[in-house]
Design a protein around this motif. Structure first.
Motif, PDB file in Angstrom:
ATOM      1  N   THR A  98       0.983  -1.242  -0.160  1.00 45.98           N
ATOM      2  CA  THR A  98       0.118   0.029  -0.008  1.00 45.98           C
ATOM      3  C   THR A  98       0.998   1.215   0.038  1.00 45.98           C
ATOM      4  O   THR A  98       0.616   2.121  -0.762  1.00 45.98           O
ATOM      5  CB  THR A  98      -0.960   0.346   1.177  1.00 45.98           C
ATOM      6  OG1 THR A  98      -1.816  -1.131   1.225  1.00 45.98           O
ATOM      7  CG2 THR A  98      -1.922   1.428   1.233  1.00 45.98           C
ATOM      8  N   LEU A 101       2.534   1.569  -3.593  1.00 50.18           N
ATOM      9  CA  LEU A 101       1.450   2.194  -4.582  1.00 50.18           C
ATOM     10  C   LEU A 101       1.184   3.539  -4.158  1.00 50.18           C
ATOM     11  O   LEU A 101       1.217   4.405  -5.181  1.00 50.18           O
ATOM     12  CB  LEU A 101       0.267   1.274  -4.342  1.00 50.18           C
ATOM     13  CG  LEU A 101      -0.656   1.713  -5.512  1.00 50.18           C
ATOM     14  CD1 LEU A 101      -0.055   1.430  -6.891  1.00 50.18           C
ATOM     15  CD2 LEU A 101      -1.908   0.665  -5.172  1.00 50.18           C
ATOM     16  N   SER A 120      -2.596  -7.366 -14.379  1.00 50.17           N
ATOM     17  CA  SER A 120      -2.641  -8.221 -13.492  1.00 50.17           C
ATOM     18  C   SER A 120      -3.291  -9.476 -14.100  1.00 50.17           C
ATOM     19  O   SER A 120      -4.130  -9.507 -14.550  1.00 50.17           O
ATOM     20  CB  SER A 120      -3.684  -7.889 -12.233  1.00 50.17           C
ATOM     21  OG  SER A 120      -3.387  -8.845 -11.195  1.00 50.17           O
ATOM     22  N   ALA A 127      -4.369 -10.547  -5.817  1.00 51.37           N
ATOM     23  CA  ALA A 127      -3.970  -9.308  -5.985  1.00 51.37           C
ATOM     24  C   ALA A 127      -5.039  -8.190  -6.649  1.00 51.37           C
ATOM     25  O   ALA A 127      -5.030  -7.003  -6.233  1.00 51.37           O
ATOM     26  CB  ALA A 127      -2.785  -9.082  -7.207  1.00 51.37           C
ATOM     27  N   HIS A 128      -5.908  -8.843  -6.897  1.00 49.90           N
ATOM     28  CA  HIS A 128      -7.302  -8.183  -7.796  1.00 49.90           C
ATOM     29  C   HIS A 128      -8.029  -7.454  -6.573  1.00 49.90           C
ATOM     30  O   HIS A 128      -8.255  -6.414  -6.525  1.00 49.90           O
ATOM     31  CB  HIS A 128      -8.179  -8.974  -8.586  1.00 49.90           C
ATOM     32  CG  HIS A 128      -7.665  -9.716  -9.714  1.00 49.90           C
ATOM     33  ND1 HIS A 128      -7.957 -10.660 -10.521  1.00 49.90           N
ATOM     34  CD2 HIS A 128      -6.239  -9.408 -10.327  1.00 49.90           C
ATOM     35  CE1 HIS A 128      -7.087 -11.092 -11.274  1.00 49.90           C
ATOM     36  NE2 HIS A 128      -6.333 -10.240 -11.444  1.00 49.90           N
ATOM     37  N   TYR A 131      -5.873  -4.378  -5.450  1.00 52.02           N
ATOM     38  CA  TYR A 131      -6.062  -3.384  -6.308  1.00 52.02           C
ATOM     39  C   TYR A 131      -7.542  -2.644  -6.043  1.00 52.02           C
ATOM     40  O   TYR A 131      -7.563  -1.578  -6.090  1.00 52.02           O
ATOM     41  CB  TYR A 131      -5.861  -3.601  -7.753  1.00 52.02           C
ATOM     42  CG  TYR A 131      -4.252  -4.055  -7.772  1.00 52.02           C
ATOM     43  CD1 TYR A 131      -3.132  -3.404  -7.311  1.00 52.02           C
ATOM     44  CD2 TYR A 131      -4.114  -5.244  -8.642  1.00 52.02           C
ATOM     45  CE1 TYR A 131      -2.004  -3.962  -7.395  1.00 52.02           C
ATOM     46  CE2 TYR A 131      -2.999  -5.689  -8.845  1.00 52.02           C
ATOM     47  CZ  TYR A 131      -1.875  -5.241  -8.253  1.00 52.02           C
ATOM     48  OH  TYR A 131      -0.511  -5.561  -8.437  1.00 52.02           O
ATOM     49  N   HIS A 132      -8.544  -3.220  -6.075  1.00 52.96           N
ATOM     50  CA  HIS A 132      -9.785  -2.911  -5.947  1.00 52.96           C
ATOM     51  C   HIS A 132     -10.076  -1.966  -4.598  1.00 52.96           C
ATOM     52  O   HIS A 132     -10.463  -1.039  -4.661  1.00 52.96           O
ATOM     53  CB  HIS A 132     -10.861  -3.933  -5.793  1.00 52.96           C
ATOM     54  CG  HIS A 132     -10.993  -4.534  -7.260  1.00 52.96           C
ATOM     55  ND1 HIS A 132     -11.496  -3.817  -8.333  1.00 52.96           N
ATOM     56  CD2 HIS A 132     -10.903  -5.860  -7.860  1.00 52.96           C
ATOM     57  CE1 HIS A 132     -11.809  -4.428  -9.341  1.00 52.96           C
ATOM     58  NE2 HIS A 132     -11.314  -5.735  -9.004  1.00 52.96           N
ATOM     59  N   ARG A 134      -7.643  -0.589  -3.060  1.00 51.81           N
ATOM     60  CA  ARG A 134      -7.206   0.790  -2.961  1.00 51.81           C
ATOM     61  C   ARG A 134      -7.629   1.705  -4.042  1.00 51.81           C
ATOM     62  O   ARG A 134      -7.042   2.483  -4.558  1.00 51.81           O
ATOM     63  CB  ARG A 134      -5.573   0.419  -3.178  1.00 51.81           C
ATOM     64  CG  ARG A 134      -5.032   0.140  -1.800  1.00 51.81           C
ATOM     65  CD  ARG A 134      -4.093  -1.012  -1.871  1.00 51.81           C
ATOM     66  NE  ARG A 134      -3.730  -1.490  -0.469  1.00 51.81           N
ATOM     67  CZ  ARG A 134      -4.570  -2.641   0.045  1.00 51.81           C
ATOM     68  NH1 ARG A 134      -5.472  -3.373  -0.440  1.00 51.81           N
ATOM     69  NH2 ARG A 134      -4.357  -2.977   1.337  1.00 51.81           N
ATOM     70  N   LEU A 136      -8.071   0.976  -7.424  1.00 53.94           N
ATOM     71  CA  LEU A 136      -7.966   0.692  -9.023  1.00 53.94           C
ATOM     72  C   LEU A 136      -9.193  -0.040  -9.552  1.00 53.94           C
ATOM     73  O   LEU A 136      -9.812  -0.942  -8.945  1.00 53.94           O
ATOM     74  CB  LEU A 136      -6.887  -0.269  -9.090  1.00 53.94           C
ATOM     75  CG  LEU A 136      -5.386   0.489  -9.060  1.00 53.94           C
ATOM     76  CD1 LEU A 136      -5.124   0.569  -7.504  1.00 53.94           C
ATOM     77  CD2 LEU A 136      -4.341  -0.247  -9.539  1.00 53.94           C
TER      78      LEU A 136
END
Length: 151
Positions: A98, A101, A120, A127-128, A131-132, A134, A136
């Motif tokens: 985090t 990023l 990804s 990982a998905h 990302y979600h 955070r 993305l």
């Protein structure tokens, strides 16, 4: 003191001993098929194309995470593209990725980028989720077509 407060982020260039002692082993946790020789060739060629290797070190000097990234001018605007983002398995869920990023996002702003983008693998559900959470979003599908060279 929180873990991310004691985190040191450092760009590692080819020729720096940390590339082979810290970056290469961590990269190979993400890409185990990448041999040491292939990694060394990749570093030289990709760095010449603008790839930056940013390593995250904890207070003890251990390389705990890595991001490879580059600024690209695209028809959709200037972006910071993250080629690889990996956290050492023993340091996952500690806030390091985090923080890394967030660092990349700020670096993108400073470089005049409109977005941070990354790909990804479709099977990397963990990982998905990361990302979600955070912020993305999935904006495109990435298609590939092998051409027979090196496959």
């Amino acid at each position: 003191m929180s873990l991310t407060r004691s985190l040191v982020l450092s760009d590692v260039a080819p020729g720096d001993r940390r590339m082979t002692t810290h970056v290469r082993p961590l990269m190979r946790t993400l890409r185990p098929a990448l041999t040491e020789e292939d990694f060394d060739r990749f570093v030289t060629e990709a760095h010449a194309q603008g790839l930056v290797f940013t390593a995250a070190y904890d207070a003890g000097g251990h390389c705990t995470a890595l991001a490879t990234h580059r600024v690209l001018a695209t028809s959709r605007g200037r972006i910071l593209f993250v080629d690889d983002l990996v956290t050492h398995p023993g340091h996952r869920s500690t806030g390091i990725a985090t923080a890394l990023l967030a660092h990349l996002t700020e670096r993108a702003r400073v470089c005049g980028c409109h977005r941070v983008e990354l790909d990804s693998g479709t099977a990397n559900v963990t990982a998905h989720r990361f990302y979600h959470v955070r912020g993305l979003t999935i904006a495109a599908l990435h298609f590939t077509l092998p051409v027979g060279v090196g496959t």
